[in-house]
Scaffold this motif. Structure first.
Motif: not given
Length: 265
Positions: A53-58, A153-154, A167-169
């Motif tokens: 999730a942190a990677e996607i947030g970047k 986002g994050q 999970n729904n994120y």
């Protein structure tokens, strides 16, 4: 003799109780070990999911939905309205909570594209507002505009984790990625002009990150099966340059349609 028989029965009952007690103790010990191992597995998965999730947030938003409009359409181009966007009415087809999250994300993407073409968006906004109310996720308070919830986002991830909706994120992220790629494939000649090589490669990276997350979650949550099928359909996309992305979008067009159909029905 009768007393002896009663005594024998009493001894037998005590012996049985003792054996059963040992068995119960073993069962409790085994359950404790299993519970500990499960906690360790879940902690490891959570750490990996947090990292993904942190990677996607970047990553930056894909150009077709970036703030300020990375894609510019001429007045002439706006005359040819897209016929591939979801109708706002399909929101009524979403029955489960996971489906509502996915529909919310997909319709939010399509609302952006409709606005790009100067199309009315009131029906999209109404459908989105109803889905938000139905879902009733307190995490959405972290987002200023619920119509941009698909960007997930994050900050939203942290809030959804806190509120037990983590999970729904991934349902949100999956639906937005699939819908964005689907939209791109329908008009790649125009939309691809807003991409540079980095943005093109990040499309692939999103697929990889999402695939890793889903592979960890599907075992525990059967509602991720449609997501797994959709991501599998997107795996032919592995571009590192704009030219590769354009070619792959054309070659995988049927697969992309399949991904969208698997995820958003």
């Amino acid at each position: 003799m009768k007393k002896l028989s009663i005594f024998a029965v009493a001894l037998a009952a005590l012996a049985f109780t003792a054996c059963d007690g040992n068995k119960s103790a073993k069962t409790e010990d085994q359950a404790a070990v299993k519970s500990f191992e499960q906690e360790q597995v879940e902690a490891k998965i959570k750490m990996e999911i947090d990292s993904l999730a942190a990677e996607i947030g970047k990553l930056k938003d894909l150009p077709i939905v970036q703030e300020g409009g990375a894609v510019k359409l001429t007045d002439q181009e706006k005359q040819v309205k897209p016929d591939y966007l979801l109708s706002a009415a399909v929101a009524e087809n979403a029955a489960t909570l996971a489906e509502k999250y996915r529909m919310l994300s997909a319709l939010s993407v399509d609302k952006n594209i409709a606005a790009l073409y100067g199309m009315p968006t009131d029906e999209y906004q109404t459908a989105i507002a109803k889905l938000v109310a139905d879902i009733d996720d307190p995490s959405f308070k972290e987002v200023e505009d619920t119509a941009s919830i698909f960007k997930a986002g994050q900050q939203l991830y942290t809030a959804m984790e806190k509120n037990g909706r983590i999970n729904n994120y991934w349902q949100l992220v999956a639906a937005s990625l699939v819908e964005e790629i689907y939209v791109m494939s329908q008009n790649s000649d125009k939309f691809i002009t807003a991409f540079d090589d980095k943005a093109a490669s990040e499309v692939t990276y999103r697929i990889v990150l999402l695939s890793d997350a889903v592979s960890r979650l599907t075992e525990y949550d059967p509602e991720f099966e449609p997501v797994a099928k959709a991501i599998e359909s997107l795996k032919p996309l592995n571009a590192e340059t704009v030219d590769q992305l354009k070619t792959q979008l054309a070659e995988a067009k049927d697969k992309i349609v399949e991904a969208r159909n698997n995820l958003i029905k």
